[in-house]
Every structure is written in structure tokens, then in C-alpha cells.
Scaffold this active site. Structure first.
Site, PDB file in Angstrom:
ATOM      1  N   HIS A   1      40.843  37.290  54.238  1.00 20.26           N
ATOM      2  CA  HIS A   1      41.385  38.386  53.440  1.00 20.26           C
ATOM      3  C   HIS A   1      40.425  38.712  52.299  1.00 20.26           C
ATOM      4  O   HIS A   1      39.983  37.836  51.571  1.00 20.26           O
ATOM      5  CB  HIS A   1      42.763  37.994  52.886  1.00 20.26           C
ATOM      6  CG  HIS A   1      43.240  38.963  51.854  1.00 20.26           C
ATOM      7  ND1 HIS A   1      43.255  40.317  52.072  1.00 20.26           N
ATOM      8  CD2 HIS A   1      43.697  38.774  50.587  1.00 20.26           C
ATOM      9  CE1 HIS A   1      43.698  40.931  50.988  1.00 20.26           C
ATOM     10  NE2 HIS A   1      43.975  40.014  50.071  1.00 20.26           N
TER      11      HIS A   1
ATOM     12  N   CYS B   1      49.415  40.747  51.450  1.00 20.96           N
ATOM     13  CA  CYS B   1      48.052  40.665  52.010  1.00 20.96           C
ATOM     14  C   CYS B   1      47.987  39.874  53.315  1.00 20.96           C
ATOM     15  O   CYS B   1      46.995  39.961  54.034  1.00 20.96           O
ATOM     16  CB  CYS B   1      47.088  40.072  50.996  1.00 20.96           C
ATOM     17  SG  CYS B   1      46.974  41.045  49.489  1.00 20.96           S
TER      18      CYS B   1
ATOM     19  N   ASN C   1      40.065  45.209  47.436  1.00 20.08           N
ATOM     20  CA  ASN C   1      41.121  44.477  48.145  1.00 20.08           C
ATOM     21  C   ASN C   1      42.112  45.509  48.693  1.00 20.08           C
ATOM     22  O   ASN C   1      42.813  46.158  47.931  1.00 20.08           O
ATOM     23  CB  ASN C   1      41.805  43.519  47.150  1.00 20.08           C
ATOM     24  CG  ASN C   1      42.938  42.722  47.774  1.00 20.08           C
ATOM     25  OD1 ASN C   1      43.437  43.058  48.843  1.00 20.08           O
ATOM     26  ND2 ASN C   1      43.363  41.677  47.092  1.00 20.08           N
TER      27      ASN C   1
HETATM   28  N1  ACO Z   1      37.414  43.742  32.909  1.00 12.71           N
HETATM   29  C1  ACO Z   1      37.014  42.959  31.879  1.00 12.71           C
HETATM   30  N2  ACO Z   1      37.672  41.838  31.527  1.00 12.71           N
HETATM   31  C2  ACO Z   1      38.756  41.513  32.243  1.00 12.71           C
HETATM   32  C3  ACO Z   1      39.221  42.283  33.327  1.00 12.71           C
HETATM   33  C4  ACO Z   1      38.500  43.458  33.645  1.00 12.71           C
HETATM   34  N3  ACO Z   1      38.837  44.255  34.665  1.00 12.71           N
HETATM   35  N4  ACO Z   1      40.316  41.681  33.849  1.00 12.71           N
HETATM   36  C5  ACO Z   1      40.534  40.595  33.130  1.00 12.71           C
HETATM   37  N5  ACO Z   1      39.595  40.471  32.160  1.00 12.71           N
HETATM   38  C6  ACO Z   1      39.449  39.443  31.127  1.00 12.71           C
HETATM   39  C7  ACO Z   1      40.745  38.691  30.878  1.00 12.71           C
HETATM   40  O1  ACO Z   1      41.549  39.382  29.932  1.00 12.71           O
HETATM   41  C8  ACO Z   1      40.222  37.376  30.342  1.00 12.71           C
HETATM   42  O2  ACO Z   1      39.878  37.541  29.001  1.00 12.71           O
HETATM   43  P1  ACO Z   1      40.127  36.350  27.927  1.00 12.71           P
HETATM   44  O3  ACO Z   1      39.270  35.215  28.430  1.00 12.71           O
HETATM   45  O4  ACO Z   1      39.693  36.949  26.652  1.00 12.71           O
HETATM   46  O5  ACO Z   1      41.591  36.046  28.014  1.00 12.71           O
HETATM   47  C9  ACO Z   1      38.931  37.162  31.136  1.00 12.71           C
HETATM   48  O6  ACO Z   1      38.549  38.455  31.634  1.00 12.71           O
HETATM   49  C10 ACO Z   1      39.073  36.217  32.292  1.00 12.71           C
HETATM   50  O7  ACO Z   1      40.251  36.579  33.032  1.00 12.71           O
HETATM   51  P2  ACO Z   1      40.727  35.776  34.295  1.00 12.71           P
HETATM   52  O8  ACO Z   1      42.013  36.339  34.772  1.00 12.71           O
HETATM   53  O9  ACO Z   1      40.642  34.340  33.962  1.00 12.71           O
HETATM   54  O10 ACO Z   1      39.551  36.170  35.293  1.00 12.71           O
HETATM   55  P3  ACO Z   1      39.268  35.556  36.689  1.00 12.71           P
HETATM   56  O11 ACO Z   1      37.904  35.041  36.724  1.00 12.71           O
HETATM   57  O12 ACO Z   1      40.378  34.677  37.165  1.00 12.71           O
HETATM   58  O13 ACO Z   1      39.259  36.859  37.602  1.00 12.71           O
HETATM   59  C11 ACO Z   1      40.700  37.932  39.177  1.00 12.71           C
HETATM   60  C12 ACO Z   1      40.436  37.645  37.711  1.00 12.71           C
HETATM   61  C13 ACO Z   1      39.539  38.728  39.733  1.00 12.71           C
HETATM   62  C14 ACO Z   1      41.982  38.725  39.316  1.00 12.71           C
HETATM   63  C15 ACO Z   1      40.811  36.588  39.935  1.00 12.71           C
HETATM   64  O14 ACO Z   1      41.714  35.752  39.263  1.00 12.71           O
HETATM   65  C16 ACO Z   1      41.264  36.746  41.347  1.00 12.71           C
HETATM   66  O15 ACO Z   1      40.530  37.230  42.191  1.00 12.71           O
HETATM   67  N6  ACO Z   1      42.467  36.275  41.674  1.00 12.71           N
HETATM   68  C17 ACO Z   1      42.965  36.240  43.031  1.00 12.71           C
HETATM   69  C18 ACO Z   1      43.361  37.582  43.548  1.00 12.71           C
HETATM   70  C19 ACO Z   1      43.836  37.412  44.988  1.00 12.71           C
HETATM   71  O16 ACO Z   1      43.492  36.504  45.703  1.00 12.71           O
HETATM   72  N7  ACO Z   1      44.636  38.268  45.456  1.00 12.71           N
HETATM   73  C20 ACO Z   1      45.075  38.097  46.851  1.00 12.71           C
HETATM   74  C21 ACO Z   1      46.439  38.221  46.949  1.00 12.71           C
HETATM   75  S1  ACO Z   1      46.868  39.738  46.247  1.00 12.71           S
HETATM   76  C22 ACO Z   1      48.129  40.298  47.182  1.00 12.71           C
HETATM   77  O17 ACO Z   1      48.724  39.629  47.955  1.00 12.71           O
HETATM   78  C23 ACO Z   1      48.505  41.715  46.937  1.00 12.71           C
END
Ligand code: ACO
Length: 339
Positions: free
Chosen positions: A260, A112, A290
């Protein structure tokens, strides 16, 4: 006097197929509400099967060249995580299809952060007199590496391409890139990973006759969302501050933060850490998800076309991605019209 790289053209392309949150919720255990509230994304574009990253890159590159003042380029830098082939690089074929005969052309793999790395790389070539004009493209088809059964990644990523033309110019003129802050921490490489298909681990099932078959599980993209979230905020904020220091700009004098486009919560957290108003953050991910290396030029073009970014505005760009890598740069918007 030193030579700067000056932005003189901007073009983008997203494939026509729109994939809504509701569509994904039909096959995955997810919901429009979860995706919107946790990420800010409402839809993304996915390429039809048969459309490759190089096709999107050519479309965006063509538009950037049209938007530029005049002339071709003698360097093409393509940032991508999803090249057309493991070998050769995608950039030479893109250059050829754009009619840029004999241009130097190479790919950059910084996930990214790739577009910012690409800008720095091309600007370095211009400053050193290796190139006069460069086309820098960020292009991705993440839909080709997403596990359709993985709700944690499938809902986040989209396909698209964005490109800029840089030319040699004066560091004091609008559009001149004002410096770079780049960094990496490879000890965190497992946070964002496609495990198979490289020299450390061949893709499962491909060692034999190489017959076509289902995609091996280890060729899918994987991401540890929570630690990536934390590192993205910390690194983008620190890198942005380093860049602002180089440019001599106080955070409150920045007109637009083009970060980003991973997650709207990340963008707001970075703005908070910088002491910038959240309203100064360009948000485009709601409509395209993204798009990794394509996300900054796509967001930039959307903000220019939508009338947010105006000539003379101070624009700060910052990215974080797999590797892990990060990078920032800044410029005064030159009045280029996005194509
Ligand atoms: N739908 C419903 N529930 C979901 C989904 C979904 N699509 N995905 C995950 N969950 C659930 C999980 O299983 C978890 O359930 P649990 O509490 O029962 O275990 C719960 O939702 C919370 O999951 P988290 O992973 O803690 O959710 P979070 O709030 O962290 O959001 C996300 C996840 C959106 C991926 C976030 O962590 C994020 O944006 N991370 C950064 C991504 C990023 O910056 N990427 C840039 C670099 S990527 C690159 O370089 C290619």
C-alpha cells in the site's frame, strides 16, 4: 479440483488535475522538502469539483474490462472510503454505467486495505461458484474529505482508481491468487477516522433543514500519523510473512513487493523486516500520493506498464488501513497488459 480466481484484466484512471507540493505550500504551512523527505510524495491528482468516486471507478473499470480476455462479469466489488453517497452503495451504479446488467454489486469499506479485501471477497465468491467473473475496483476521491487547512493529511492523499478482472480458473495457472491473509483490530479505530456523518454521530449542522452550506468540520478525515506509521509497518510485515508461508515462497524469491502506497519509508521498513531488497519494492506514490483503496492496483499497473513486473514474476501485495485493517495476497504475474 478447487477453483481459483485468476487475474485477467487490469485498468486504471487518475483525474487529470495534478497538485504539486509547491502548490500546497502556497496555502499550507508546509514545504516541498518536508513532504518529499517525510513521505516520498512529489505530486498527487485531485478530481475537479463535481467528479465523484463512481466516475473514476467507471473509467478504471472500463479499461480493466478492455484489458481482460473477453466477456463481461457477473460480480462487481468496489472498495472505497469515499462512496458517492452514504446510501446506496456506489457499486450498483458503476455496474449499470458499465453495461453490466444484473451483476451482483456491493461496496467494501476497509479503507486502504479495501482492494485486498475486495480481491479476497470476489475470489471467495468465485471459489464458491457464486460468480464466474468479477470486476474488483479500488476507487477514491479523498480530496472531497480532506480538511484543506490540515497540513498533516492534505499533503498525503490523492484521488484515483484501479481495477482488475478475475475469472474462475486453475490454482496452478499464472495469475491465480494464491491465498489471503486478512485481519483487523477495531480497538484502534480512532487512529484513522471521519467522525461525523454516520449513525454514531450525525454530521454537525445537518440535523435541521439540510440546507447546503460549508462542510462540517467533523466530516473531515483525520489520522494520527505516528501510531499509524508504526502499526502499518508491523502489520504489513506480519501479514506478508503469513501470506508467503501460505504460498510456500521464501521472501528472497519474491520479485516485486506491491505494498500500500502510504509512505516510502513504510515500504522500505516493511522490505527490511521481510529481508527483501528495497529495490524490489514498487514505488508509485511519488506521482499520485496515497490513493487508499486505489493504491495497490495503481502501483501494480504502473510497474507492469513501466516494464518492472514481467510475466512469470512473483508478486506480493500487502495493505494496511483504517479500521484498523490489513491484508495480503500473492500471484505469479500472468502477462496481462495494463490499460
Ligand atoms: N509540513 C510540515 N510539517 C509538518 C507537516 C507538513 N505537511 N505535517 C506535520 N508536520 C510537522 C508536525 O506538526 C511535527 O511538528 P512538531 O515536531 O513541531 O510537533 C513534525 O512535522 C513531525 O510530525 P510527525 O507526525 O511526527 O511526522 P512523521 O514523520 O510521522 O510523518 C506522516 C507524518 C507522513 C503522516 C507519517 O506519520 C505517516 O506516513 N504515517 C502513516 C500514514 C499511513 O500509513 N497511512 C496508511 C493508512 S491511511 C488510511 O488507511 C486511509
Amino acid at each position: 479440483m478447487s477453483r481459483a480466481a485468476v487475474l485477467t484484466g487490469l485498468g486504471t484512471f487518475v483525474p487529470p488535475r495534478v497538485v504539486t507540493n509547491e502548490e500546497l505550500a502556497r496555502t499550507l504551512d508546509t514545504s516541498d522538502e518536508w513532504i518529499r523527505t517525510r513521505t516520498g510524495i512529489t505530486q498527487r491528482h485531485w478530481a475537479e469539483p463535481g467528479t465523484a468516486t463512481g466516475d473514476l471507478a467507471v473509467a478504471a473499470g472500463e479499461r480493466a474490462l478492455k484489458s481482460a480476455d473477453s466477456g463481461g462479469v457477473d460480480l462487481v466489488v468496489l472498495a472505497t472510503t469515499t462512496p458517492d453517497h452514504p446510501c446506496p452503495a456506489t457499486a450498483p451504479e458503476v455496474a449499470s454505467r458499465l453495461g453490466l446488467e444484473n451483476a451482483a454489486a456491493y461496496d467494501i469499506a476497509a479503507v486502504c486495505s479495501g482492494f485486498v479485501y475486495g480481491l479476497a471477497s470476489a475470489a471467495g465468491a468465485i471459489a464458491a461458484g457464486i460468480a464466474e467473473r468479477a470486476l474488483v475496483i479500488g476507487a477514491e476521491t479523498y480530496s472531497t474529505i480532506l480538511d484543506p487547512d490540515d497540513r498533516t493529511t492534505s499533503v498525503i492523499f490523492g484521488d484515483g482508481a484501479g481495477a482488475v478482472v478475475l475469472r474462475a480458473g486453475d490454482p496452478a495457472e499464472p495469475g491465480a491468487l494464491l491465498g489471503y491473509d486478512l485481519g483487523s483490530d477495531g480497538s484502534l479505530k480512532d487512529l484513522i477516522l471521519v467522525p461525523g456523518g454516520g449513525s454514531r454521530q450525525r454530521a454537525a449542522g445537518t440535523a435541521g433543514a439540510g440546507e447546503p452550506g460549508p462542510r462540517p468540520a467533523d466530516s473531515y478525515f483525520s489520522m494520527q500519523g505516528q501510531p499509524v506509521f508504526r502499526h502499518a509497518v508491523t502489520r504489513m510485515a506480519a501479514s506478508s510473512l503469513a501470506m508467503l508461508d501460505r504460498a510456500g515462497w521464501a521472501p528472497e524469491t519474491v520479485d516485486w513487493f506491491v505494498g500500500h502506497q502510504a509512505n516510502v519509508r513504510i515500504l522500505h521498513a516493511v522490505a527490511d523486516q521481510l529481508g527483501m531488497a528495497r529495490e524490489r519494492t514498487v514505488v508509485h506514490l511519488d506521482r499520485v500520493g496515497n490513493t487508499s483503496a486505489a493504491s495497490i492496483p495503481l502501483a501494480l499497473a504502473d510497474a507492469v506498464t513501466g516494464g518492472l513486473i514481467a510475466p512469470g514474476d512473483r508478486v506480493l501485495m500487502s495493505a494496511f488501513g483504517g479500521g484498523v485493517t490489513w491484508g495480503s495476497t500473492a500471484l505469479v504475474w500472468p502477462g496481462v497488459v495494463a490499460n
